[in-house]
Motif scaffolding. Structure first.
Motif, PDB file in Angstrom:
ATOM      1  N   GLY A 189       0.788  -1.223   0.000  1.00 24.36           N
ATOM      2  CA  GLY A 189       0.000   0.000   0.000  1.00 24.36           C
ATOM      3  C   GLY A 189       0.817   1.269   0.000  1.00 24.36           C
ATOM      4  N   ILE A 190       2.107   1.145  -0.355  1.00 22.13           N
ATOM      5  CA  ILE A 190       3.006   2.301  -0.377  1.00 22.13           C
ATOM      6  C   ILE A 190       3.067   2.859  -1.797  1.00 22.13           C
ATOM      7  CG2 ILE A 190       5.358   3.120   0.000  1.00 22.13           C
ATOM      8  CD1 ILE A 190       5.722   0.811   1.979  1.00 22.13           C
ATOM      9  N   LYS A 191       2.734   4.134  -1.931  1.00 23.82           N
ATOM     10  CA  LYS A 191       2.765   4.792  -3.236  1.00 23.82           C
ATOM     11  C   LYS A 191       3.972   5.715  -3.355  1.00 23.82           C
ATOM     12  CE  LYS A 191      -2.266   5.017  -3.975  1.00 23.82           C
ATOM     13  NZ  LYS A 191      -3.368   5.936  -4.380  1.00 23.82           N
ATOM     14  N   ARG A 192       4.471   5.851  -4.547  1.00 26.92           N
ATOM     15  CA  ARG A 192       5.603   6.724  -4.806  1.00 26.92           C
ATOM     16  C   ARG A 192       5.144   8.120  -5.218  1.00 26.92           C
ATOM     17  NH1 ARG A 192       7.893   2.071  -4.686  1.00 26.92           N
ATOM     18  NH2 ARG A 192      10.153   1.808  -4.858  1.00 26.92           N
ATOM     19  N   HIS A 193       5.891   9.143  -4.765  1.00 31.36           N
ATOM     20  CA  HIS A 193       5.623  10.530  -5.138  1.00 31.36           C
ATOM     21  C   HIS A 193       6.495  10.903  -6.327  1.00 31.36           C
ATOM     22  CE1 HIS A 193       3.159  11.566  -1.620  1.00 31.36           C
ATOM     23  NE2 HIS A 193       3.985  10.808  -0.923  1.00 31.36           N
ATOM     24  N   LEU A 194       5.927  11.622  -7.263  1.00 29.86           N
ATOM     25  CA  LEU A 194       6.669  12.076  -8.428  1.00 29.86           C
ATOM     26  C   LEU A 194       7.252  13.464  -8.192  1.00 29.86           C
ATOM     27  CD1 LEU A 194       4.204  10.988 -11.280  1.00 29.86           C
ATOM     28  CD2 LEU A 194       6.187   9.742 -10.399  1.00 29.86           C
ATOM     29  N   PRO A 252      11.901   9.076  -9.713  1.00 26.55           N
ATOM     30  CA  PRO A 252      10.485   8.670  -9.696  1.00 26.55           C
ATOM     31  C   PRO A 252       9.898   8.518 -11.094  1.00 26.55           C
ATOM     32  CG  PRO A 252      10.888  10.389  -8.064  1.00 26.55           C
ATOM     33  CD  PRO A 252      12.132  10.294  -8.908  1.00 26.55           C
ATOM     34  N   ASN A 253      10.309   9.378 -12.020  1.00 25.21           N
ATOM     35  CA  ASN A 253       9.805   9.269 -13.388  1.00 25.21           C
ATOM     36  C   ASN A 253      10.333   8.011 -14.059  1.00 25.21           C
ATOM     37  OD1 ASN A 253       8.545  10.350 -15.919  1.00 25.21           O
ATOM     38  ND2 ASN A 253      10.680  10.349 -16.569  1.00 25.21           N
ATOM     39  N   ARG A 254      11.609   7.679 -13.824  1.00 26.52           N
ATOM     40  CA  ARG A 254      12.160   6.456 -14.397  1.00 26.52           C
ATOM     41  C   ARG A 254      11.436   5.236 -13.839  1.00 26.52           C
ATOM     42  NH1 ARG A 254      16.797   9.737 -14.273  1.00 26.52           N
ATOM     43  NH2 ARG A 254      17.361   9.148 -12.145  1.00 26.52           N
ATOM     44  N   GLU A 255      11.059   5.291 -12.564  1.00 25.09           N
ATOM     45  CA  GLU A 255      10.285   4.202 -11.971  1.00 25.09           C
ATOM     46  C   GLU A 255       8.911   4.096 -12.616  1.00 25.09           C
ATOM     47  OE1 GLU A 255      12.108   4.061  -7.424  1.00 25.09           O
ATOM     48  OE2 GLU A 255      10.423   5.400  -7.874  1.00 25.09           O
ATOM     49  N   LEU A 256       8.298   5.239 -12.879  1.00 20.96           N
ATOM     50  CA  LEU A 256       6.991   5.255 -13.531  1.00 20.96           C
ATOM     51  C   LEU A 256       7.089   4.689 -14.943  1.00 20.96           C
ATOM     52  CD1 LEU A 256       4.007   6.071 -13.660  1.00 20.96           C
ATOM     53  CD2 LEU A 256       4.731   8.379 -14.324  1.00 20.96           C
ATOM     54  N   GLN A 257       8.143   5.059 -15.676  1.00 25.14           N
ATOM     55  CA  GLN A 257       8.314   4.549 -17.031  1.00 25.14           C
ATOM     56  C   GLN A 257       8.561   3.042 -17.027  1.00 25.14           C
ATOM     57  OE1 GLN A 257       7.586   6.510 -19.558  1.00 25.14           O
ATOM     58  NE2 GLN A 257       7.249   8.095 -17.998  1.00 25.14           N
ATOM     59  N   CYS A 258       9.310   2.587 -16.047  1.00 32.53           N
ATOM     60  CA  CYS A 258       9.579   1.151 -15.905  1.00 32.53           C
ATOM     61  C   CYS A 258       8.277   0.397 -15.649  1.00 32.53           C
ATOM     62  CB  CYS A 258      10.558   0.937 -14.748  1.00 32.53           C
ATOM     63  SG  CYS A 258      11.023  -0.789 -14.472  1.00 32.53           S
ATOM     64  N   TYR A 259       7.462   0.931 -14.769  1.00 34.43           N
ATOM     65  CA  TYR A 259       6.185   0.298 -14.435  1.00 34.43           C
ATOM     66  C   TYR A 259       5.242   0.334 -15.639  1.00 34.43           C
ATOM     67  CZ  TYR A 259       2.276  -1.180 -11.501  1.00 34.43           C
ATOM     68  OH  TYR A 259       1.225  -1.882 -10.956  1.00 34.43           O
ATOM     69  N   SER A 260       5.232   1.429 -16.373  1.00 34.80           N
ATOM     70  CA  SER A 260       4.387   1.551 -17.559  1.00 34.80           C
ATOM     71  C   SER A 260       4.772   0.527 -18.614  1.00 34.80           C
ATOM     72  CB  SER A 260       4.498   2.959 -18.150  1.00 34.80           C
ATOM     73  OG  SER A 260       4.025   3.936 -17.255  1.00 34.80           O
ATOM     74  N   GLY A 261       6.079   0.248 -18.728  1.00 34.62           N
ATOM     75  CA  GLY A 261       6.541  -0.763 -19.670  1.00 34.62           C
ATOM     76  C   GLY A 261       6.006  -2.134 -19.324  1.00 34.62           C
ATOM     77  N   HIS A 282       1.349   8.253  -6.598  1.00 37.94           N
ATOM     78  CA  HIS A 282       0.417   9.345  -6.312  1.00 37.94           C
ATOM     79  C   HIS A 282       0.239  10.142  -7.596  1.00 37.94           C
ATOM     80  CE1 HIS A 282      -0.001   9.014  -1.928  1.00 37.94           C
ATOM     81  NE2 HIS A 282       1.282   8.676  -1.899  1.00 37.94           N
ATOM     82  N   LEU A 283      -0.959  10.090  -8.167  1.00 35.13           N
ATOM     83  CA  LEU A 283      -1.210  10.725  -9.456  1.00 35.13           C
ATOM     84  C   LEU A 283      -2.429  11.628  -9.383  1.00 35.13           C
ATOM     85  CD1 LEU A 283      -0.716   7.571 -11.704  1.00 35.13           C
ATOM     86  CD2 LEU A 283       0.980   9.344 -11.212  1.00 35.13           C
ATOM     87  N   ASP A 284      -2.448  12.592 -10.303  1.00 35.93           N
ATOM     88  CA  ASP A 284      -3.576  13.501 -10.437  1.00 35.93           C
ATOM     89  C   ASP A 284      -4.360  13.089 -11.680  1.00 35.93           C
ATOM     90  OD1 ASP A 284      -4.843  16.100 -11.636  1.00 35.93           O
ATOM     91  OD2 ASP A 284      -4.405  16.591  -9.537  1.00 35.93           O
ATOM     92  N   GLU A 285      -5.679  13.242 -11.640  1.00 36.39           N
ATOM     93  CA  GLU A 285      -6.516  12.835 -12.761  1.00 36.39           C
ATOM     94  C   GLU A 285      -6.098  13.523 -14.058  1.00 36.39           C
ATOM     95  OE1 GLU A 285      -9.289  10.632 -14.720  1.00 36.39           O
ATOM     96  OE2 GLU A 285      -8.748  10.452 -12.583  1.00 36.39           O
ATOM     97  N   ASN A 286      -5.582  14.754 -13.969  1.00 39.20           N
ATOM     98  CA  ASN A 286      -5.143  15.475 -15.162  1.00 39.20           C
ATOM     99  C   ASN A 286      -3.915  14.844 -15.826  1.00 39.20           C
ATOM    100  OD1 ASN A 286      -7.146  17.466 -15.016  1.00 39.20           O
ATOM    101  ND2 ASN A 286      -5.954  18.649 -13.539  1.00 39.20           N
ATOM    102  N   ALA A 310       2.421  18.458  -7.205  1.00 37.89           N
ATOM    103  CA  ALA A 310       3.767  18.649  -6.700  1.00 37.89           C
ATOM    104  C   ALA A 310       3.757  19.495  -5.452  1.00 37.89           C
ATOM    105  CB  ALA A 310       4.639  19.303  -7.784  1.00 37.89           C
ATOM    106  N   GLU A 311       2.899  20.536  -5.449  1.00 34.56           N
ATOM    107  CA  GLU A 311       2.825  21.419  -4.289  1.00 34.56           C
ATOM    108  C   GLU A 311       2.261  20.682  -3.078  1.00 34.56           C
ATOM    109  OE1 GLU A 311       0.402  24.468  -5.877  1.00 34.56           O
ATOM    110  OE2 GLU A 311       2.065  25.566  -6.823  1.00 34.56           O
ATOM    111  N   LYS A 312       1.322  19.781  -3.313  1.00 34.96           N
ATOM    112  CA  LYS A 312       0.736  19.024  -2.215  1.00 34.96           C
ATOM    113  C   LYS A 312       1.735  18.090  -1.559  1.00 34.96           C
ATOM    114  CE  LYS A 312      -3.988  18.818  -4.094  1.00 34.96           C
ATOM    115  NZ  LYS A 312      -5.022  17.882  -4.643  1.00 34.96           N
ATOM    116  N   THR A 313       2.638  17.511  -2.398  1.00 34.78           N
ATOM    117  CA  THR A 313       3.533  16.474  -1.897  1.00 34.78           C
ATOM    118  C   THR A 313       4.866  17.008  -1.426  1.00 34.78           C
ATOM    119  OG1 THR A 313       4.298  16.082  -4.156  1.00 34.78           O
ATOM    120  CG2 THR A 313       2.501  14.699  -3.338  1.00 34.78           C
ATOM    121  N   ASN A 314       5.117  18.312  -1.586  1.00 32.85           N
ATOM    122  CA  ASN A 314       6.377  18.905  -1.125  1.00 32.85           C
ATOM    123  C   ASN A 314       6.262  19.402   0.309  1.00 32.85           C
ATOM    124  OD1 ASN A 314       7.696  18.431  -3.488  1.00 32.85           O
ATOM    125  ND2 ASN A 314       7.217  20.427  -4.412  1.00 32.85           N
TER     126      ASN A 314
END
Length: 338
Positions: free
Chosen positions: A73-78, A90-99, A133-137, A334-338
């Protein structure tokens, strides 16, 4: 336990390659070569194989950690740049997961990404939200990224398991059923594989493939960043120049790992960009809208759609008409997670 844990290496295979279009990127041999050149070429291939093995191993470790955290249940912050684009580890992790999602959640027998059912797209979005942690946009860009990786996955399957039979008919004579079964490591449904092979061996697709190869060969200034996007390149350069203009990114993407231009043509354009950057500092350069340094150096107008020197998803409105610091939902997140 996540079902993909046991097959991470297979799902990551092929991620070293970058797809710019839905095509098969292949290099043809230039004919015979002398022994010295052949030995040099073999050394380069061995070095490249070691590099790919390292990247794949690193990817397996990265993906294993993401899945283990997702189960807990642990989510990563971008992290985001000033334009609201995801950057860094974090972006490289997201790209890896997307692959991994592209290889395991979207059937290969679907001919076009636009034909992927909404239920699958919803499942992709729901799944990635369990790990990050993602935003709908951000949905459009992330789902689009999965689509690019899915197309590349199909290109890799074609190149590795189908094209050899087409290029060498004797292989099919020796193994008449060589294309009947999918490669076992990818766990592809047999019916999906047969439909995929039928499509890829058709005259229609072979003509399309030839056209795409010709377009690829006609590219005057291919970038040399491999999997490294313009966004990541910008993050690497941040602080080393007064302004990260797209012309700077463009010229840096035409250099090798030693910082040298790969071709003389790239060098000429790169030096022209540097000259015009100096003119800008001196106030001698006129730039209006899309007619900026890069457009003037390349001598061709910006094509509607993508922006040269920028990653996928950046539109002309985003780059030329929005103030730096935008990014909508990504920036708010980004502002929420900083």
């Amino acid at each position: 336990m996540d079902p993909f844990d046991e097959h991470l290496e297979e799902y990551l295979e092929g991620d070293d390659e970058q797809a710019n279009v839905d095509s098969i990127d292949e290099q043809t041999d230039g004919g015979s070569m002398d022994v010295d050149h052949e030995e040099e070429d073999n050394n380069k291939e061995n070095a490249e194989d070691k590099k790919k093995t390292y990247k794949r191993t690193r990817g397996i470790v990265r993906l294993t950690k993401i899945i283990a955290d997702k189960i807990k249940g642990i989510k990563r912050h971008l992290r985001f740049n000033s334009r609201g684009q995801s950057i860094g580890t974090p972006n490289r992790e997201l790209q890896c997961y997307s692959g991994m999602q592209a290889k395991s959640m979207v059937p290969i027998n679907i001919d076009n990404w636009r034909e992927v059912p909404k239920s699958i797209l919803d499942s992709l979005w729901k799944d990635v939200n369990l790990a990050f942690h993602l935003d709908e946009n951000m949905r459009k860009n992330i789902i689009g990224s999965v689509g690019n990786k899915w197309r590349q996955f199909k290109c890799n399957l074609n190149k590795k398991f189908i094209v050899p039979y087409l290029n060498d008919p004797s292989l099919l004579e020796a193994n008449p059923h060589g294309l009947d079964k999918p490669p076992p490591s990818y766990h592809i449904e047999e019916t999906h594989w047969k439909e995929f092979v039928k499509r890829r061996t058709s005259k229609e697709f072979q003509d399309f493939r030839k056209l795409q190869q010709e377009r690829r060969n006609n590219l005057q200034y291919p970038h040399r960043t491999s999997r490294h996007s313009y966004t990541e390149l910008e993050a690497d350069l941040w602080g080393t120049t007064e302004q990260i203009d797209r012309s700077i990114l463009w010229k840096e993407a035409r250099k090798d790992s030693s910082g040298n231009y790969v071709t003389e043509r790239d060098k000429v354009k790169g030096e022209a960009i540097e000259d015009m950057l100096e003119q800008r500092k001196e106030g001698k350069l006129i730039e209006i809208g899309t007619n900026d340094i890069l457009t003037q150096v390349l001598g061709t107008a910006e094509h509607p759609g993508r922006v040269r020197g920028q990653s996928r998803g950046v539109t002309q409105r985003d780059y030329f008409h929005k103030p730096i610091g935008g990014g909508g939902g990504s920036k708010r997140l980004a502002e929420k997670t900083n």
